[in-house]
Each structure stands twice: as structure tokens, then as C-alpha cells.
Design an enzyme around this catalytic site. Sequence first.
Site, PDB file in Angstrom:
ATOM      1  CG  HIS A  61      -9.057  -1.652   4.468  1.00  0.00           C
ATOM      2  ND1 HIS A  61      -8.935  -1.693   3.097  1.00  0.00           N
ATOM      3  CD2 HIS A  61      -8.655  -0.423   4.840  1.00  0.00           C
ATOM      4  CE1 HIS A  61      -8.476  -0.544   2.664  1.00  0.00           C
ATOM      5  NE2 HIS A  61      -8.289   0.249   3.706  1.00  0.00           N
ATOM      6  CG  ASP A  62     -11.570   1.742   3.783  1.00  0.00           C
ATOM      7  OD1 ASP A  62     -11.014   1.807   4.897  1.00  0.00           O
ATOM      8  OD2 ASP A  62     -11.023   2.098   2.727  1.00  0.00           O
ATOM      9  CD  GLU A  64      -9.293   4.384  -1.242  1.00  0.00           C
ATOM     10  OE1 GLU A  64     -10.265   4.229  -0.502  1.00  0.00           O
ATOM     11  OE2 GLU A  64      -8.330   5.099  -0.921  1.00  0.00           O
ATOM     12  CG  ASP A 115      -2.296   0.467   1.019  1.00  0.00           C
ATOM     13  OD1 ASP A 115      -2.449   1.569   0.474  1.00  0.00           O
ATOM     14  OD2 ASP A 115      -3.227  -0.257   1.404  1.00  0.00           O
ATOM     15  CG  ASP A 147      -4.916   5.633   1.061  1.00  0.00           C
ATOM     16  OD1 ASP A 147      -5.780   4.766   1.221  1.00  0.00           O
ATOM     17  OD2 ASP A 147      -4.854   6.675   1.748  1.00  0.00           O
TER      18      ASP A 147
HETATM   19  C1  GLC Z   1      -8.349   5.030   2.213  1.00  0.00           C
HETATM   20  C2  GLC Z   1      -8.108   3.802   3.033  1.00  0.00           C
HETATM   21  C3  GLC Z   1      -8.695   4.013   4.382  1.00  0.00           C
HETATM   22  C4  GLC Z   1      -8.024   5.202   5.014  1.00  0.00           C
HETATM   23  C5  GLC Z   1      -8.115   6.434   4.133  1.00  0.00           C
HETATM   24  C6  GLC Z   1      -7.161   7.511   4.557  1.00  0.00           C
HETATM   25  O1  GLC Z   1      -9.696   5.249   1.972  1.00  0.00           O
HETATM   26  O2  GLC Z   1      -8.594   2.661   2.376  1.00  0.00           O
HETATM   27  O3  GLC Z   1      -8.588   2.878   5.195  1.00  0.00           O
HETATM   28  O4  GLC Z   1      -8.600   5.470   6.265  1.00  0.00           O
HETATM   29  O5  GLC Z   1      -7.775   6.145   2.809  1.00  0.00           O
HETATM   30  O6  GLC Z   1      -5.844   7.132   4.290  1.00  0.00           O
END
Ligand code: GLC
Length: 526
Positions: free
Chosen positions: A329-330, A269, A103, A204
Site C-alpha cells: 500500500h506504500d 516492516e 497491523d 509498522d
Molecule cells: C509504514 C506504513 C505506511 C505509514 C507509515 C507510518 O511505512 O506502511 O503506510 O504511512 O508506516 O505509519
Amino acid sequence: MALKWWQRAVFYQIYPRSFADSNGDGIGDLDGITAHLDYLNDGTERSLGIDAIWLNPINPSPNKDWGYDVSNYCGINPEFGDMASFDRLLKEAHRRGIRVIVDLVPNHTSDQHPWFVESRASKTNPKRDWYIWKTASPDKAPNNWHSQFGGPAWKLDVPSGEYYLHLFLDEQPDLNYRNPAVVEAMHDVIRFWLERGADGYRIDVVAQMMKDAAFRDNPFRTAHDPDIPWFEEGSQIPLHSTDQIEVHDVIRGFRLVADSFDDRVLVGETWPIEQERLADYLRPDELHLAFNFRFVLARYMASRFRDAIATTHRTFGPGAWPTWTLSNHDFSRHISRYSDGGDGIARARVAALMMLTLRGTPFIYYGEEIGMRDVRIPRERRRDPVGRDGCRTPMQWSRSPGAGFSTAASTWLPIGEAKEVNVAAQLDDPRSMLSFYRRLIRLRRETPALVEGSFRLQADSPADCLIYHRESPAHRLLVALNFGAEPREISSMRGRLIFDTDLARIGEASGATLKLAGNEAVIVES
Ligand code: GLC
């Protein structure tokens, strides 16, 4: 054109803190992952058969946002091990033909990162401009932007009288990508892990790295967006704080660095403002892959998935390659989401059959292959500031205390119903969720039409069904999914069933029509 490894691969997302704890401290770690690689792929039918792993952040972090607040991009969080454990994991994964992506969290750092410590030290510090600082009056922030985690996106730094921007927690200040030194520093980070042998990155909040140059106020939604629960009427549209045209230059820069290595992948993402703009991130000199949250979060309805799939195919064009994901995971795990108003297990099988037979790269979230559910977390054990703990609990390996995850008396998050749902119990049960995933992944690997074949949605289908065709020179397949609870008759093609959600109809003949039970899906080969 021959497909790349990341187009053929089935990815498996591991939340390192919750996969396997090798040293008995109640926290998962890298050696724990290494010890379970055979489960993921040992080259035999007994293993799951995935091709690549995505690891959530493993860098040192004060864990305000569980690793997404990085304090050192080029180190390993000591809770997870050290560089030697990372190198071992890579070596052992590669020995089994499993690629590993890590990541990258470039949008923001931890407020404990030395760059921010310096930046905040004074207005004249050389790193001041590495972050986004603005003057405004103490009682009025520079603009109306909201943090994605709630509250204003600006934090007043009292000693200097200036605000810094944080699109997430206060402790996650946003970097300033209009400063070339920041871009260079992030290129160095990218090189660091690729040189060590990582096969690429999941990036991310990639669309947020650039903000409106004039920092204009964001508008508000006038209606609720049906697919995304928190896009409520009155919530902010991040029109000026995300998906800016300039972000594509930053991405192109990252891509150039990645391309200076052999055959690596960048997965973003991506939350574009308009779904149509997702494809922009997949232009030939940008990301290789991008997550598709309209699909991830679609309600369990044929029409919602059909929309997400059709929009993707309409906008992507021949060069862009889709990804398909059901959980991460979100968000609440899909089996738990789908249990609202229906049979979550049956529905999860239908959705998995879809994810693994669409044209594109599937991403499995650890535990979904055994049907792990969200865990209810008692108030005193909550760890995440915004309530995402339930989908991040320890992997359920066995029914023993600690679920085979850990020998510690207490684990970082509570363990779910491991007596009912665990790997050990499912390994030898031919009808288990695990056997279903294993066989489906194997079928995918052995059936070129499912990987490289063409894709066509069938227009003619009952409203609660989704039917599509995958074709390669050697195979003609039809995939039919019934999202409804009632049986349906669909127009099919003559051939035989090569797969079904209950693993009970394989070999059955199909005529021009075919009956599907409620929440049943099948693959027909002509
Ligand atoms: C992304 C991640 C999440 C995190 C956010 C801030 O959405 O998947 O888990 O809290 O970014 O980094």
C-alpha cells in the site's frame, strides 16, 4: 524440522478501505471482506487458495495517515464495522483455514490518542514522558532529523515551549520506548488482539521504535541509491533515528508476549540501515518474518533481483526465513512500475512466478492477482498526504458500476479500469492473470520442493536471466526466468516443464538446454 504455518503460507494483504463495501457508503469494511473469503480460499480450485490475510490498520483513526495514526489501539474504526464484525471475520476465515494477522502501529500514535492529549496537556503530566519531548530554542529544532514525509521531524508545542518528535506527520507523535510504562502499554495492546484470536501482527516501522539516546544529527547521502528512488544524493540517512541496537530489546519483549500464545506470527516492516542487518531482526527471539524492501523495490532486471536474493541467502543463515513481496500500500503497484519501458503484464507474470517459487513466504497485495494497475487520481480526489492513493483504489470485482466493490454513487477513491480488469471476467478465462496465480499457488501447495526444498542460485546463466534450483527428497526443480525482451537459450536439465508464464508449455520436454521467449519463465522438473 517441520515448517511452521507462516513458513508454508501464501499471505494476501488487504487494504480494508478498498476491498469490499458491504453497506454502500463507498468505503470498504470488515463485513465486505468476510463476504469475499470464498474468493480467497473456499477449499476448491476455483478460489485463489491463499492461506493467510494481513489487514492494514482497522483501529479508530482520524485518518491523517489512513489508519496509521491510531487513536484507540483496542477498538475498530466505525467505518469498518465493530468488534462483532471483526469476530465474524475471524471466525469465518478460520473456518476456511485462513489465518488473519492485523497491523500493529507501535512507533507512534495519533495526536488525538488520549495518551498524547494527556502528554501534551502539561510538562508535569504523568504521560509527558510517554512521548519524546525536548527543549530547544523556538527557532531551532533539537536536531536535524527529517520526517519521512518531508520537513523537520520536530514540532514546537507553543504553550509548553517544547518540541515533540514525529518521524512521520505532525499528527503522528512518536512514543518513547525508553519509558517502561509505554512498553507495558504496548504489550497490553498486543495481548488484546491475540486474545481475540488474531494470528499475529504485521508491525509498522518496527526498526524505528528506538532512537539514539543522545539524539545526534543524521548524516546525508553522498550518492543516489539506485534501488530506492527517494534515497537521493543529499537526502538524510536515518543513522541515529532508526535501526538502533536497543530496538532489538523492544522486539524481544514483543516476541515474549506473542510466544505466551500458541503459534502466532510477528512480521516486521523493516528498513535496516544496511541490508546486511535485516537478518538481525530475525534472530530466534525476535521477529518471525521481515519484509525485504530491496526485493520489493528492485527494478525489473535479473541483476537487481539476483542481488537482493543472493544478499538475503548469504546473510540470513539457516534459522531466518525470507519473505518475498512485489507490491504493497506504500508504493506504485509492480505491474505499473514494470510497464515503464516494457510489457508490464508479461513482466508481472515473470515476477509472480519468481515470488511464488523462491524459498520463503510470499505476500500478495490485493488486486495484483488480476493485474490491477495504479490509478491516476485527479487532484481534487487525492486523499493521502504523500501521494500513495494510486495503489490503494477499490478492488475491481466486476465491470458493473462501482466495480462490484460498492453500490455507492461515489467511492472513497476513484475506481480504475474495471471494464478491462476485473475478477468476474478472469474467473473462467484459463489464461487470465487470476488463473495464473490460482494455478501457481496450487502447484506450490502440491509441490513440497517449492515450500520446504533447498535453494541454490545457478551461477551459469545469461545476464538477463535468473535460474535457481529447488530440491526436496522427492522433487528436483529448476526455475528459469528471462527478464529480457529477447529470447534466450539457457542450460537446463532433462525433464519436463510443469509450469510456465503463459500456461502454454506445460508437459513439454526439456533437454540440457532450453529456449525461453522474452519475459518468459518456466519451472522444469527432472
Ligand atoms: C509504514 C506504513 C505506511 C505509514 C507509515 C507510518 O511505512 O506502511 O503506510 O504511512 O508506516 O505509519
